[in-house]
Scaffold this motif. Structure first.
Motif, PDB file in Angstrom:
ATOM      1  N   HIS A  82       2.537  -2.777  14.906  1.00  0.00           N
ATOM      2  CA  HIS A  82       1.268  -2.117  14.601  1.00  0.00           C
ATOM      3  C   HIS A  82       0.150  -3.152  14.538  1.00  0.00           C
ATOM      4  CE1 HIS A  82       3.232   1.677  13.762  1.00  0.00           C
ATOM      5  NE2 HIS A  82       4.046   1.084  12.906  1.00  0.00           N
ATOM      6  N   ASN A 131      -6.563   6.819   9.905  1.00  0.00           N
ATOM      7  CA  ASN A 131      -6.092   5.451   9.685  1.00  0.00           C
ATOM      8  C   ASN A 131      -5.500   5.310   8.287  1.00  0.00           C
ATOM      9  OD1 ASN A 131      -7.220   4.772  12.190  1.00  0.00           O
ATOM     10  ND2 ASN A 131      -9.197   4.279  11.247  1.00  0.00           N
ATOM     11  N   VAL A 176      -5.089   0.753   9.372  1.00  0.00           N
ATOM     12  CA  VAL A 176      -4.147   0.770  10.493  1.00  0.00           C
ATOM     13  C   VAL A 176      -4.269   2.081  11.268  1.00  0.00           C
ATOM     14  CG1 VAL A 176      -1.783   0.299  11.202  1.00  0.00           C
ATOM     15  CG2 VAL A 176      -2.585  -0.508   8.959  1.00  0.00           C
ATOM     16  N   LEU A 179      -1.645   5.693  11.510  1.00  0.00           N
ATOM     17  CA  LEU A 179      -0.661   5.819  10.431  1.00  0.00           C
ATOM     18  C   LEU A 179      -1.178   6.619   9.243  1.00  0.00           C
ATOM     19  CD1 LEU A 179       1.015   2.274  10.295  1.00  0.00           C
ATOM     20  CD2 LEU A 179       1.815   4.345  11.457  1.00  0.00           C
ATOM     21  N   LEU A 226       2.785  -5.997   9.598  1.00  0.00           N
ATOM     22  CA  LEU A 226       2.473  -4.937  10.555  1.00  0.00           C
ATOM     23  C   LEU A 226       2.745  -5.399  11.987  1.00  0.00           C
ATOM     24  CD1 LEU A 226      -0.885  -3.597   9.081  1.00  0.00           C
ATOM     25  CD2 LEU A 226       1.231  -2.279   9.311  1.00  0.00           C
TER      26      LEU A 226
END
Length: 350
Positions: free
Chosen positions: A291, A327, A304, A307, A286
Motif C-alpha cells: 500500500h 481513505n 491511505v 482502505l 504499509l
C-alpha cells in the motif's frame, strides 16, 4: 526522575488502540481530574472564581506554546467562529486564496459572505498563486484529510511581497508541530485534537493592532473591566485581544489549561519526534503490504487510499482510525506506541 515515557504512562491508559487524534485527542488523567473537580465545585455551590482564572491560565499557556504575548490571544468556541470574525472584516469583493479541499471551518465563513472572491488552488501551488489582488490567504498548517504540511515559509514570503494577510489554522498541528504564530497575521487552533483538551475552545491570535477586526460577538467578557460591564453597552472594550472573546465554557477551559501543562512538561519537540517516528513506522509497514499512502512527509497523519472502507472492521477489532473520502486516516500521538502501529498493520494484513 520523570521521563517522556513515565509522564505519558501516568496520564493515559486507553482501553483500545486509539489512532484517531486527528478527530479528537484523548484526555490526560490530570484533565479528567480537573474536570471532575470543576463540576463538583459548581454542584456544591462554591464560588466559580477558580474556573474564570483557569480561562486566563489556559490563554497564557497557549500564548507560550504559540510564541506570542498573551495580549494577542482571544478565546472563542470554535475555528468557524474565529474564521467568521476575519471574514466579516474583509471589504466586499476582496479575494481570499485557499487550498483545494481545505477544512470547511477555515473557508466556509468566507463563502457565506456572498460578496467575496474565494479562489482555491492545489496546496503545493498556494504560495505561487498569491497575487497583487489577494487580500487574504487562509490555510491549515497540516491538512485534515491527509496530513500534508503547507509550505508556510514560502507562503509568508509571497504574502509579504503582494501585501496579503495570512490566516493559518494550526488545529491539526499544534501539539506536535511548532507553532510560530508571530509569523502570520492571524492564527487559530482548536484544542480538542492534538492539544488533548475538551471540545469547545479555539484560540485566535491577532496582530498587536488587531488587524482591522471588529469584535462582533463582544459581550461583557470583552470589556476592559468585565465585572463592571454586565449591564447595558460595554463602555470600554479590552485593550488586548480579549475584546474578541466569547463568554467561555468554564469547564472546557479548565480542562484545556490542565492539558496544556502536559505539553509544557514534555516539550513539543519531544512529542514531535515520538509522533513522527510512529508515522514513519506505519508508512514502512504499509509499503511491505503493498500500500502507498498519500505523500505527506514529516506529518503525524497518514492517509491511505482505498482502505477507508475497513474503518468499521478495524473499530470492531478495537482499533480506532478514520475514513476520510475513502481513505484510511491514522494519526499518531504521544500516547501511541510501536505496538499500536504493528497491531494496525497486522489487522490490515489479515
Amino acid at each position: 526522575m520523570e521521563t517522556f515515557e513515565s509522564l505519558v504512562r501516568a496520564e493515559f491508559r486507553p482501553k483500545n488502540t486509539y489512532l484517531n487524534t486527528a478527530t479528537s485527542g484523548l484526555l490526560p488523567a490530570r484533565t479528567v481530574t480537573a474536570l471532575r473537580e470543576a463540576t463538583e465545585l459548581r454542584a456544591e455551590g462554591r464560588p466559580l472564581d477558580p474556573l474564570f482564572e483557569n480561562v486566563e491560565h489556559a490563554r497564557a499557556a497557549f500564548a507560550r506554546l504559540a510564541g506570542v504575548p498573551v495580549t494577542r490571544v482571544a478565546a472563542g468556541p470554535s475555528v468557524a467562529a474565529q474564521t467568521g470574525l476575519i471574514a466579516a472584516a474583509l471589504p466586499a469583493g476582496a479575494e481570499v486564496l485557499t487550498a483545494e479541499d481545505e477544512f470547511t471551518s477555515v473557508v466556509n465563513p468566507f463563502h457565506v459572505r456572498g460578496d467575496l472572491k474565494v479562489r482555491a488552488v492545489p496546496l503545493e501551488r498556494l504560495a505561487e498563486s498569491v497575487r497583487p489582488g489577494t487580500a487574504l490567504v487562509a490555510v491549515s498548517a497540516a491538512q485534515s484529510a491527509d496530513g500534508r504540511i503547507a509550505d508556510l515559509a514560502a507562503l509568508r514570503e509571497a504574502a509579504r511581497t503582494h501585501g496579503a494577510r495570512t490566516y493559518v489554522d494550526f488545529s491539526q498541528a499544534a501539539g506536535w508541530l511548532p507553532v510560530d504564530a508571530d509569523g502570520y497575521d492571524y492564527t487559530v487552533a482548536t484544542t480538542f485534537k492534538w492539544l488533548l483538551g475538551p471540545h469547545g475552545a479555539a484560540f485566535l491570535v491577532v496582530p498587536e493592532d488587531f488587524g482591522e477586526l471588529t469584535p462582533l460577538l463582544a459581550g461583557w467578557v470583552a470589556a476592559e473591566q468585565p465585572w463592571d460591564s454586565c449591564y447595558g453597552p460595554v463602555a470600554e472594550l479590552a485593550h488586548c485581544a480579549r475584546r474578541f472573546d466569547v463568554s467561555p465554557g468554564l469547564f472546557t477551559y479548565t480542562g484545556v489549561h490542565s492539558s496544556l501543562t502536559l505539553f509544557e512538561e514534555l516539550g513539543v519537540a519531544a512529542v514531535r519526534e515520538h509522533d513522527l517516528a510512529l508515522a514513519d513506522r506505519f508508512r514502512r509497514g504499509l509499503a511491505g503490504l503493498g500500500h502507498e499512502p498519500l505523500p505527506a512527509p514529516g506529518s503525524a497523519i497518514v492517509s491511505v487510499p482505498g482502505l477507508g472502507g475497513r474503518q468499521a472492521e478495524l473499530s470492531r477489532a478495537g482499533i480506532e482510525v478514520s475514513n476520510r473520502a475513502g481513505n484510511l486516516r491514522a494519526s499518531f500521538h504521544l500516547y501511541n506506541t510501536a505496538a499500536d502501529v504493528d497491531r494496525l498493520l497486522d489487522v490490515l494484513a489479515g
